[in-house]
Design a protein around this motif. Structure first.
Motif, PDB file in Angstrom:
ATOM      1  N   ALA A 205     -30.831 -12.304 -72.821  1.00 22.36           N
ATOM      2  CA  ALA A 205     -30.017 -11.143 -72.471  1.00 22.36           C
ATOM      3  C   ALA A 205     -30.807 -10.042 -71.769  1.00 22.36           C
ATOM      4  O   ALA A 205     -30.216  -9.222 -71.046  1.00 22.36           O
ATOM      5  N   THR A 206     -32.117 -10.000 -71.942  1.00 24.56           N
ATOM      6  CA  THR A 206     -32.895  -8.871 -71.414  1.00 24.56           C
ATOM      7  C   THR A 206     -33.988  -9.272 -70.434  1.00 24.56           C
ATOM      8  O   THR A 206     -34.629  -8.399 -69.842  1.00 24.56           O
TER       9      THR A 206
ATOM     10  N   SER B 108     -35.992   7.452 -78.057  1.00 22.31           N
ATOM     11  CA  SER B 108     -35.718   6.017 -78.132  1.00 22.31           C
ATOM     12  C   SER B 108     -36.767   5.236 -77.349  1.00 22.31           C
ATOM     13  O   SER B 108     -37.288   4.209 -77.824  1.00 22.31           O
ATOM     14  N   LYS B 109     -37.108   5.714 -76.152  1.00 22.22           N
ATOM     15  CA  LYS B 109     -38.102   5.030 -75.323  1.00 22.22           C
ATOM     16  C   LYS B 109     -39.470   5.039 -76.001  1.00 22.22           C
ATOM     17  O   LYS B 109     -40.185   4.030 -75.991  1.00 22.22           O
ATOM     18  N   GLU B 110     -39.831   6.182 -76.575  1.00 18.79           N
ATOM     19  CA  GLU B 110     -41.129   6.294 -77.236  1.00 18.79           C
ATOM     20  C   GLU B 110     -41.226   5.344 -78.434  1.00 18.79           C
ATOM     21  O   GLU B 110     -42.239   4.668 -78.628  1.00 18.79           O
ATOM     22  N   LYS B 111     -40.159   5.297 -79.217  1.00 21.91           N
ATOM     23  CA  LYS B 111     -40.174   4.428 -80.391  1.00 21.91           C
ATOM     24  C   LYS B 111     -40.167   2.963 -79.996  1.00 21.91           C
ATOM     25  O   LYS B 111     -40.868   2.135 -80.587  1.00 21.91           O
ATOM     26  N   LEU B 112     -39.373   2.619 -78.980  1.00 21.42           N
ATOM     27  CA  LEU B 112     -39.324   1.234 -78.529  1.00 21.42           C
ATOM     28  C   LEU B 112     -40.683   0.787 -78.018  1.00 21.42           C
ATOM     29  O   LEU B 112     -41.105  -0.354 -78.264  1.00 21.42           O
TER      30      LEU B 112
ATOM     31  N   HIS C   7     -34.973  -1.116 -69.649  1.00 22.81           N
ATOM     32  CA  HIS C   7     -33.830  -1.260 -68.740  1.00 22.81           C
ATOM     33  C   HIS C   7     -32.570  -1.667 -69.496  1.00 22.81           C
ATOM     34  O   HIS C   7     -31.454  -1.351 -69.075  1.00 22.81           O
ATOM     35  N   HIS C   8     -32.782  -2.362 -70.613  1.00 24.52           N
ATOM     36  CA  HIS C   8     -31.651  -2.787 -71.446  1.00 24.52           C
ATOM     37  C   HIS C   8     -31.613  -1.984 -72.747  1.00 24.52           C
ATOM     38  O   HIS C   8     -31.251  -2.517 -73.798  1.00 24.52           O
ATOM     39  N   LEU C   9     -31.958  -0.717 -72.654  1.00 21.91           N
ATOM     40  CA  LEU C   9     -32.075   0.097 -73.857  1.00 21.91           C
ATOM     41  C   LEU C   9     -30.757   0.189 -74.615  1.00 21.91           C
ATOM     42  O   LEU C   9     -30.734   0.162 -75.850  1.00 21.91           O
ATOM     43  N   ASP C  10     -29.637   0.280 -73.899  1.00 27.08           N
ATOM     44  CA  ASP C  10     -28.341   0.353 -74.578  1.00 27.08           C
ATOM     45  C   ASP C  10     -28.084  -0.918 -75.386  1.00 27.08           C
ATOM     46  O   ASP C  10     -27.496  -0.878 -76.468  1.00 27.08           O
ATOM     47  N   PHE C  11     -28.540  -2.050 -74.864  1.00 30.51           N
ATOM     48  CA  PHE C  11     -28.402  -3.320 -75.574  1.00 30.51           C
ATOM     49  C   PHE C  11     -29.280  -3.334 -76.824  1.00 30.51           C
ATOM     50  O   PHE C  11     -28.842  -3.719 -77.907  1.00 30.51           O
ATOM     51  N   ILE C  12     -30.531  -2.880 -76.668  1.00 29.75           N
ATOM     52  CA  ILE C  12     -31.459  -2.875 -77.793  1.00 29.75           C
ATOM     53  C   ILE C  12     -31.041  -1.871 -78.851  1.00 29.75           C
ATOM     54  O   ILE C  12     -31.206  -2.105 -80.047  1.00 29.75           O
ATOM     55  N   ARG C  13     -30.477  -0.748 -78.417  1.00 28.58           N
ATOM     56  CA  ARG C  13     -30.045   0.270 -79.373  1.00 28.58           C
ATOM     57  C   ARG C  13     -29.051  -0.310 -80.367  1.00 28.58           C
ATOM     58  O   ARG C  13     -28.938   0.151 -81.498  1.00 28.58           O
TER      59      ARG C  13
ATOM     60  N   HIS D 244     -18.424  -7.491 -78.317  1.00 29.44           N
ATOM     61  CA  HIS D 244     -18.143  -6.318 -79.140  1.00 29.44           C
ATOM     62  C   HIS D 244     -19.396  -5.500 -79.429  1.00 29.44           C
ATOM     63  O   HIS D 244     -19.738  -5.220 -80.555  1.00 29.44           O
ATOM     64  N   GLY D 245     -20.118  -5.126 -78.341  1.00 31.04           N
ATOM     65  CA  GLY D 245     -21.171  -4.138 -78.491  1.00 31.04           C
ATOM     66  C   GLY D 245     -22.511  -4.647 -78.954  1.00 31.04           C
ATOM     67  O   GLY D 245     -23.427  -3.864 -79.185  1.00 31.04           O
ATOM     68  N   PHE D 246     -22.706  -5.941 -79.117  1.00 33.01           N
ATOM     69  CA  PHE D 246     -24.003  -6.498 -79.476  1.00 33.01           C
ATOM     70  C   PHE D 246     -24.585  -5.907 -80.755  1.00 33.01           C
ATOM     71  O   PHE D 246     -25.794  -5.764 -80.892  1.00 33.01           O
ATOM     72  N   GLN D 247     -23.721  -5.526 -81.713  1.00 37.96           N
ATOM     73  CA  GLN D 247     -24.238  -4.926 -82.938  1.00 37.96           C
ATOM     74  C   GLN D 247     -25.115  -5.904 -83.710  1.00 37.96           C
ATOM     75  O   GLN D 247     -26.094  -5.517 -84.342  1.00 37.96           O
ATOM     76  N   TYR D 248     -24.806  -7.194 -83.615  1.00 35.81           N
ATOM     77  CA  TYR D 248     -25.631  -8.203 -84.291  1.00 35.81           C
ATOM     78  C   TYR D 248     -27.055  -8.165 -83.743  1.00 35.81           C
ATOM     79  O   TYR D 248     -28.036  -8.125 -84.487  1.00 35.81           O
ATOM     80  N   ASP D 249     -27.185  -8.160 -82.408  1.00 35.78           N
ATOM     81  CA  ASP D 249     -28.503  -8.146 -81.797  1.00 35.78           C
ATOM     82  C   ASP D 249     -29.249  -6.855 -82.098  1.00 35.78           C
ATOM     83  O   ASP D 249     -30.460  -6.855 -82.293  1.00 35.78           O
ATOM     84  N   HIS D 250     -28.534  -5.766 -82.109  1.00 36.95           N
ATOM     85  CA  HIS D 250     -29.111  -4.457 -82.420  1.00 36.95           C
ATOM     86  C   HIS D 250     -29.819  -4.499 -83.767  1.00 36.95           C
ATOM     87  O   HIS D 250     -30.965  -4.071 -83.907  1.00 36.95           O
TER      88      HIS D 250
END
Length: 316
Positions: free
Chosen positions: A276-277, A67-71, A292-298, A41-47
């Motif tokens: 996961a990443t 997002s890339k700059e901040k990460l 590469h896993h930015l959607d996951f980290i977001r 369900h979208g990895f909100q916990y990991d986010h």
């Protein structure tokens, strides 16, 4: 809640905001996230574990380049030995650090609110009058659900007295931290367990059955099938949580389930994020892998525990 007059409604709103809502319930996920750890369900916990609850909200609103700059800035701070990789130990430390920072900021947020005489301590009378003062004279008679408020008052007093180690009726900053976050203090163990049982035990028999255990985490819509993670929790209950196999969780079994000393959620989350990443499976992360896993980290806890600010004076 229905109240007798507009004045009462306004006053109740003041009380409701005065009571630190998130401290009313002790969470066994140690504030990593309010969401269940459910990868389907979208990895909100990991986010929220990677970013932190508040930072996760703002991170979602950034453009891809922002997002890339901040990460990149966050990863640079996690990589303490500056070898270009994020190891498990660095990630584990970061998540624990964000958790500690969240607690510190949360206590600071409430401190001046309750230290009315600004003497550097908070008495039970100060806390009680600030939180419930308007209604104490009427014994909550103007509130339709006055039993709930009386119960909250009794629960607060019990927890405050437990946190007040020298029993002088006054909380130092450390004691007030124990009051707001009892799950972080060994001497608050009993109240952590007691409050958890009270919250989940709907039939009042002093223990938790399987339906109460699942019902606390999942309330299905009409006809909705149980997701896989709920079925996993049922198995966890019967095979692991219920150690004596009597069909219930007693106080000792609840303690083994929820207390941070028993389970290092930050460690588990660090392992899960790497799993996961970590594209090349070398047990460590690069900025490239995370991008590469930015959607996951977001949608993860490393970007902030309760509001990480990459710029400015947020020092490690």
């Amino acid at each position: 809640m229905l109240l007798g007059s507009l004045a009462s409604l306004c006053a109740l709103a003041a009380v409701a905001f005065a009571v630190p809502a998130q401290e009313k319930r002790i969470h066994h996920h140690a504030d990593l996230s309010d969401h269940a750890h459910d990868d389907t369900h979208g990895f909100q916990y990991d986010h929220e574990a990677f970013l932190g609850k508040e930072e996760a909200k703002t991170f979602d609103q950034l453009t891809p380049d922002e997002s890339k700059e901040k990460l990149a800035k966050i990863v640079d701070r996690i990589d303490t030995d500056k070898d270009g990789f994020v190891s498990h130990s660095e990630l584990h430390y970061w998540i624990k650090h964000r958790q500690r920072r969240y607690i510190e900021e949360n206590v600071n947020k409430h401190w001046n609110e309750y230290d009315m005489n600004q003497d550097g301590k908070i008495s039970w009378e100060e806390y009680k009058n600030t939180t419930y003062g308007y209604y104490l004279g009427e014994e909550f008679d103007d509130i339709e659900d006055k039993a709930t408020y009386k119960s909250m008052l009794m629960r607060d007093e019990r927890r405050f007295k437990m946190a007040d180690r020298d029993r002088d009726g006054i909380a130092t900053r450390e004691e007030f931290t124990a009051f707001l976050h009892p799950e972080e203090f060994d001497y608050m163990r009993d109240v952590v367990v007691q409050e958890t049982v009270e919250d989940i035990d709907k039939n009042g028999d002093g223990k938790i059955n399987i339906n109460e255990y699942i019902g606390d985490m999942f309330s299905p819509e009409s006809g909705e099938p149980e997701p896989e993670w709920v079925q996993t929790e049922r198995k966890q209950f019967s095979e692991i949580r219920d150690a004596n196999k009597d069909g219930y969780l007693d106080a000792n079994e609840v303690a083994h389930w929820i207390l941070p000393g028993e389970v290092d959620h930050a460690d588990n989350e660090a392992k899960h994020l790497i799993h996961a990443t970590d594209t090349d499976k070398d047990g460590r992360l690069t900025l490239s892998e995370l991008l590469h896993h930015l959607d996951f980290i977001r949608i993860s806890t490393i970007t902030d525990y309760g509001g990480m600010r990459v710029e400015g004076h947020d020092e490690l």
